[in-house]
Write an enzyme that holds these catalytic residues in place. Structure first.
Site, PDB file in Angstrom:
ATOM      1  N   HIS A 158      -3.934   2.822  13.419  1.00  0.00           N
ATOM      2  CA  HIS A 158      -3.241   3.133  12.081  1.00  0.00           C
ATOM      3  C   HIS A 158      -3.775   4.054  11.186  1.00  0.00           C
ATOM      4  O   HIS A 158      -4.931   4.086  11.372  1.00  0.00           O
ATOM      5  CB  HIS A 158      -2.627   1.633  11.601  1.00  0.00           C
ATOM      6  CG  HIS A 158      -1.618   1.098  12.259  1.00  0.00           C
ATOM      7  ND1 HIS A 158      -2.085  -0.060  13.339  1.00  0.00           N
ATOM      8  CD2 HIS A 158      -0.179   1.072  12.175  1.00  0.00           C
ATOM      9  CE1 HIS A 158      -0.716  -0.301  13.740  1.00  0.00           C
ATOM     10  NE2 HIS A 158       0.194   0.223  12.815  1.00  0.00           N
ATOM     11  N   LYS A 162      -3.995   1.475   5.890  1.00  0.00           N
ATOM     12  CA  LYS A 162      -3.571  -0.049   6.237  1.00  0.00           C
ATOM     13  C   LYS A 162      -4.664  -0.768   5.812  1.00  0.00           C
ATOM     14  O   LYS A 162      -5.841  -0.828   6.119  1.00  0.00           O
ATOM     15  CB  LYS A 162      -3.137   0.117   7.667  1.00  0.00           C
ATOM     16  CG  LYS A 162      -2.555  -1.120   8.140  1.00  0.00           C
ATOM     17  CD  LYS A 162      -2.065  -1.147   9.440  1.00  0.00           C
ATOM     18  CE  LYS A 162      -1.288  -2.402  10.128  1.00  0.00           C
ATOM     19  NZ  LYS A 162      -0.224  -2.838   9.235  1.00  0.00           N
TER      20      LYS A 162
END
Length: 269
Positions: A158, A162
């Site tokens: 990600h 995040k």
């Protein structure tokens, strides 16, 4: 004329909040009836359309979630665990459909959400995409077909912003693999390796997290045995797919009996 469902978006200034607002406004069967931000945010009291750089929409940004729940048939929530638990209690009071895309929820948080679901429709998923939910189903089936001689590793990537790991989607996949094996994920999860860790334990389900750049979301489930590997993958390149899934869940929840549902229910899987 299509009946409109009033939808509110919590956390309007975030990336998902902005995308959800855009997605709701693009539908003929839904209307944006409320948005929230945390107390003290610069947008409080301003029209959300103008905050987003467009024309006014007649919806002011509010810091009172209770007010928003009171006027919405469905509320979409990609905020933070503590806020989401509070919102679940409000959904139980207002009998609004509560769509939860928040990740990083603890067992205690999940217990409170389950209690709220006795009075409201709650749709909770670590990932709202059709492709990922199909991957969850396939992962469960493959894990059930292969014994513990096949090591299972879940690798996810990600963007750098995040804050939780493993991702909610990775944990969904881990739960599916554990269910396929007939075990409890908490008993077999290997979520961190550093230093001299020793050999891998037979039957463990491993997790690896990559963070960097602007990666939307990539997930691989690897089944590895002597001499062969099976790799199941999903790559998300556009965050709008999560927004579309969340709005679909909000509409699906109308008229349902109180309870906690997943995207597998929404998608009929």
């Amino acid at each position: 004329m299509t009946e409109m469902t009033g939808i509110a978006v919590l956390g309007a200034s975030g990336r998902m909040g902005r995308m959800l607002i855009e997605t709701v406004r693009g539908r003929e069967d839904a209307a944006l009836v409320g948005v929230t931000e945390r107390a003290g945010h610069d947008w409080i009291g301003q029209d959300i359309g103008e905050c987003l750089g467009g024309p006014p929409l007649g919806v002011a940004v509010c810091d009172d979630p209770l007010e928003v729940f009171a006027r919405a048939q469905a509320v979409i929530d990609f905020t933070a665990p503590a806020a989401t638990v509070e919102h679940a209690a409000l959904a139980a009071q207002a009998r609004s459909t509560h769509v939860i895309g928040t990740t990083g929820l603890s067992d205690a948080d999940l217990a409170k959400i389950a209690a709220a679901a006795r009075h409201a429709v709650i749709v909770r998923a670590g990932n709202m995409s059709l492709g990922v939910n199909l991957l969850v189903q396939v992962t469960r089936q493959v894990a059930a077909a292969l014994d513990a001689d096949w090591d299972i590793e879940i690798v996810e990537a990600h963007h750098r912003h995040k804050v939780d790991a493993p991702s909610g989607t990775a944990l969904m996949l881990g739960e599916a693999a554990a269910e396929g094996r007939g075990v409890t994920l908490a008993d077999v999860a290997d979520r961190g390796r550093d230093g001299i860790t020793g050999a891998r334990r037979r039957g463990d389900i491993g997790f690896s997290a990559i963070r960097g750049g602007d990666v939307v979301g990539e997930h691989d489930v690897i089944f590895a045995a002597e001499g062969e590997r099976i790799r199941l993958s999903h790559i998300a390149s556009d965050r709008r797919l999560f927004a579309r899934g969340a709005v679909r869940a909000a509409l699906w929840g109308q008229g349902r009996k109180p309870g906690e549902y997943s995207m597998l229910d929404v998608l009929g899987l």
